[in-house]
Scaffold this active site. Structure first.
Site, PDB file in Angstrom:
ATOM      1  N   MET A  33     -42.943  37.289  -1.059  1.00  0.00           N
ATOM      2  CA  MET A  33     -44.383  37.579  -0.926  1.00  0.00           C
ATOM      3  C   MET A  33     -45.163  36.794  -1.974  1.00  0.00           C
ATOM      4  O   MET A  33     -44.688  36.620  -3.096  1.00  0.00           O
ATOM      5  CB  MET A  33     -44.630  39.073  -1.131  1.00  0.00           C
ATOM      6  CG  MET A  33     -43.831  39.961  -0.193  1.00  0.00           C
ATOM      7  SD  MET A  33     -44.306  41.682  -0.391  1.00  0.00           S
ATOM      8  CE  MET A  33     -43.075  42.472   0.658  1.00  0.00           C
ATOM      9  N   ASP A  74     -37.249  39.437   0.969  1.00  0.00           N
ATOM     10  CA  ASP A  74     -38.692  39.443   1.256  1.00  0.00           C
ATOM     11  C   ASP A  74     -39.459  38.660   0.208  1.00  0.00           C
ATOM     12  O   ASP A  74     -39.621  39.100  -0.933  1.00  0.00           O
ATOM     13  CB  ASP A  74     -39.196  40.889   1.288  1.00  0.00           C
ATOM     14  CG  ASP A  74     -38.793  41.599   2.567  1.00  0.00           C
ATOM     15  OD1 ASP A  74     -39.050  41.046   3.652  1.00  0.00           O
ATOM     16  OD2 ASP A  74     -38.224  42.701   2.476  1.00  0.00           O
ATOM     17  N   GLY A 107     -35.118  48.907   4.101  1.00  0.00           N
ATOM     18  CA  GLY A 107     -35.144  48.920   2.640  1.00  0.00           C
ATOM     19  C   GLY A 107     -34.939  50.332   2.125  1.00  0.00           C
ATOM     20  O   GLY A 107     -33.844  50.720   1.724  1.00  0.00           O
ATOM     21  N   MET A 112     -43.396  35.816   3.509  1.00  0.00           N
ATOM     22  CA  MET A 112     -44.745  36.359   3.731  1.00  0.00           C
ATOM     23  C   MET A 112     -45.659  35.576   2.799  1.00  0.00           C
ATOM     24  O   MET A 112     -46.167  36.086   1.782  1.00  0.00           O
ATOM     25  CB  MET A 112     -44.749  37.867   3.435  1.00  0.00           C
ATOM     26  CG  MET A 112     -44.063  38.661   4.547  1.00  0.00           C
ATOM     27  SD  MET A 112     -43.534  40.294   4.016  1.00  0.00           S
ATOM     28  CE  MET A 112     -41.959  39.865   3.303  1.00  0.00           C
ATOM     29  N   HIS A 150     -31.417  40.791   3.607  1.00  0.00           N
ATOM     30  CA  HIS A 150     -32.805  40.415   3.922  1.00  0.00           C
ATOM     31  C   HIS A 150     -33.600  40.274   2.620  1.00  0.00           C
ATOM     32  O   HIS A 150     -33.642  41.185   1.800  1.00  0.00           O
ATOM     33  CB  HIS A 150     -33.414  41.495   4.818  1.00  0.00           C
ATOM     34  CG  HIS A 150     -34.788  41.202   5.325  1.00  0.00           C
ATOM     35  ND1 HIS A 150     -35.025  40.398   6.425  1.00  0.00           N
ATOM     36  CD2 HIS A 150     -36.012  41.606   4.902  1.00  0.00           C
ATOM     37  CE1 HIS A 150     -36.327  40.332   6.657  1.00  0.00           C
ATOM     38  NE2 HIS A 150     -36.951  41.054   5.738  1.00  0.00           N
ATOM     39  N   HIS A 188     -37.318  36.105   4.581  1.00  0.00           N
ATOM     40  CA  HIS A 188     -38.562  36.420   5.291  1.00  0.00           C
ATOM     41  C   HIS A 188     -39.732  35.996   4.414  1.00  0.00           C
ATOM     42  O   HIS A 188     -40.020  36.631   3.401  1.00  0.00           O
ATOM     43  CB  HIS A 188     -38.578  37.940   5.558  1.00  0.00           C
ATOM     44  CG  HIS A 188     -39.825  38.446   6.209  1.00  0.00           C
ATOM     45  ND1 HIS A 188     -40.127  39.802   6.273  1.00  0.00           N
ATOM     46  CD2 HIS A 188     -40.844  37.806   6.845  1.00  0.00           C
ATOM     47  CE1 HIS A 188     -41.277  39.970   6.902  1.00  0.00           C
ATOM     48  NE2 HIS A 188     -41.729  38.775   7.255  1.00  0.00           N
ATOM     49  N   MET A 210     -42.671  42.929  13.204  1.00  0.00           N
ATOM     50  CA  MET A 210     -43.046  43.818  12.097  1.00  0.00           C
ATOM     51  C   MET A 210     -43.470  45.171  12.657  1.00  0.00           C
ATOM     52  O   MET A 210     -44.344  45.251  13.529  1.00  0.00           O
ATOM     53  CB  MET A 210     -44.203  43.216  11.292  1.00  0.00           C
ATOM     54  CG  MET A 210     -43.893  41.922  10.561  1.00  0.00           C
ATOM     55  SD  MET A 210     -42.481  41.981   9.428  1.00  0.00           S
ATOM     56  CE  MET A 210     -42.965  43.292   8.305  1.00  0.00           C
ATOM     57  N   ASP A 252     -38.560  44.978  11.427  1.00  0.00           N
ATOM     58  CA  ASP A 252     -38.758  45.049   9.980  1.00  0.00           C
ATOM     59  C   ASP A 252     -39.866  46.038   9.647  1.00  0.00           C
ATOM     60  O   ASP A 252     -41.039  45.790   9.934  1.00  0.00           O
ATOM     61  CB  ASP A 252     -39.097  43.652   9.445  1.00  0.00           C
ATOM     62  CG  ASP A 252     -39.046  43.579   7.935  1.00  0.00           C
ATOM     63  OD1 ASP A 252     -38.787  44.603   7.280  1.00  0.00           O
ATOM     64  OD2 ASP A 252     -39.265  42.468   7.410  1.00  0.00           O
ATOM     65  N   GLY A 253     -39.456  47.153   9.013  1.00  0.00           N
ATOM     66  CA  GLY A 253     -40.428  48.126   8.513  1.00  0.00           C
ATOM     67  C   GLY A 253     -40.223  49.514   9.094  1.00  0.00           C
ATOM     68  O   GLY A 253     -40.227  49.690  10.311  1.00  0.00           O
ATOM     69  N   SER A 264     -33.039  45.303   3.032  1.00  0.00           N
ATOM     70  CA  SER A 264     -34.027  44.520   2.292  1.00  0.00           C
ATOM     71  C   SER A 264     -33.880  44.811   0.809  1.00  0.00           C
ATOM     72  O   SER A 264     -34.038  45.961   0.377  1.00  0.00           O
ATOM     73  CB  SER A 264     -35.440  44.877   2.737  1.00  0.00           C
ATOM     74  OG  SER A 264     -36.359  44.368   1.772  1.00  0.00           O
TER      75      SER A 264
HETATM   76  C1  DX5 Z   1     -42.323  44.641   4.409  1.00  0.00           C
HETATM   77  C2  DX5 Z   1     -40.993  43.936   4.275  1.00  0.00           C
HETATM   78  C3  DX5 Z   1     -39.846  44.783   4.690  1.00  0.00           C
HETATM   79  C4  DX5 Z   1     -39.664  45.996   3.859  1.00  0.00           C
HETATM   80  C5  DX5 Z   1     -38.991  47.054   4.668  1.00  0.00           C
HETATM   81  O1  DX5 Z   1     -43.345  43.810   4.041  1.00  0.00           O
HETATM   82  O2  DX5 Z   1     -40.983  42.773   5.058  1.00  0.00           O
HETATM   83  O3  DX5 Z   1     -38.637  44.036   4.761  1.00  0.00           O
HETATM   84  O4  DX5 Z   1     -38.938  45.768   2.702  1.00  0.00           O
HETATM   85  O5  DX5 Z   1     -38.957  48.204   3.902  1.00  0.00           O
HETATM   86  P1  DX5 Z   1     -38.767  49.649   4.512  1.00  0.00           P
HETATM   87  O6  DX5 Z   1     -37.461  49.655   5.243  1.00  0.00           O
HETATM   88  O7  DX5 Z   1     -38.749  50.514   3.289  1.00  0.00           O
HETATM   89  O8  DX5 Z   1     -39.933  49.914   5.423  1.00  0.00           O
HETATM   90 ZN    ZN Z   2     -38.972  41.643   5.571  1.00  0.00          ZN
END
Ligand code: DX5
Ligand code: ZN
Length: 229
Positions: free
Chosen positions: A41, A39, A198, A72, A37, A70, A141, A176-177, A12
């Site tokens: 938001m 993200d 990430g 959000m 990936h 992704h 998630m 993811d996460g 990510s």
């Molecule tokens: C969270 C994101 C993830 C996030 C993962 O809202 O969708 O993709 O970047 O990060 P890590 O691997 O640090 O939990």
């Molecule tokens: Zn994500």
């Protein structure tokens, strides 16, 4: 983009240097990333704000693997064409983002993109039972979305349920996460094949010193594949 269930690592770029996305993307791909990936938001569906279609279009020029976007955000539908134009290969919407996930997945596929559906930790597997034939990827998630670097929430029971529901359909299960070499084996054993990470990929490295990205990705992959032999 042929379908397979081999373990894929999808870093990510939420954990990348936001002033240097092009070089960061090239660095993670050179170090062995399978997908990239992204993200998105909106400060509304989640309490954080990242980037929108023009930035994602700029990322596209640097991605040679698969750009996995992704969302959000809520609503989703007014922005689907913009992310198709930006060059997303896979566009994932949250089932919680609106009342019409069925329509949203149809609209994503109509653009030619692969359609993903994401489930927050509090949402049951059954929420996607009636959209499986419109879905190319289910994102489970394992944190509450919005921020990188959070602790893994165990969703292995949900992953197992989804894996059984999917049967032989060509649908990826993405996690993811909080993915690390410690948590990756749990979810792969349960049936996941795409691992978003990430902080566990970017830690210790930089665009000027990207070798740790490769070391970190190999640690996750080795741990995850270890349970498959
Ligand atoms: C969270 C994101 C993830 C996030 C993962 O809202 O969708 O993709 O970047 O990060 P890590 O691997 O640090 O939990
Ligand atoms: Zn994500």
């Amino acid at each position: 983009m042929g379908f397979n269930r081999k373990v894929k690592i999808a870093p990510s770029i939420l954990s990348a240097d936001f002033a240097d996305f092009g070089r960061e993307i090239r660095a993670i791909e050179a170090q062995g990333a399978d997908w990239v990936h992204v993200d998105v938001m909106d400060g509304h569906f989640v309490p954080n704000l990242t980037f929108g279609p023009p930035a994602v279009a700029a990322f596209r020029k640097h991605v040679t693997t698969v750009m996995d976007v992704h969302l959000m955000i809520a609503p989703v539908d007014p922005y689907i064409d913009a992310y198709a134009q930006a060059g997303a290969d896979i566009l994932t919407a949250h089932v919680e983002a609106g009342p019409h996930i069925h329509r949203t997945l149809q609209a994503i596929r109509a653009t030619g993109m692969k359609a993903g559906v994401a489930l927050n930790p509090g949402t049951p597997a059954e929420a996607v039972a009636h959209v499986l034939d419109l879905t190319d990827l289910i994102c489970v998630m394992t944190v509450n979305p919005g921020f990188g670097g959070q602790s893994f929430i165990d969703m292995t029971t949900k992953v197992r349920t989804l894996r059984a529901m999917i049967g032989d359909r060509p649908i990826h299960i993405e996690i993811d996460g909080g993915v690390t070499p410690q948590t990756a084996p749990l979810v792969v054993q349960a049936g996941a094949d795409v691992l978003v990470a990430g902080s566990a990929v970017f830690k210790g490295g930089s665009v000027d010193d990207p070798a740790p990205y490769g070391v970190n990705m190999r640690a996750i992959r080795t741990a995850a594949e270890g349970i498959l032999v």
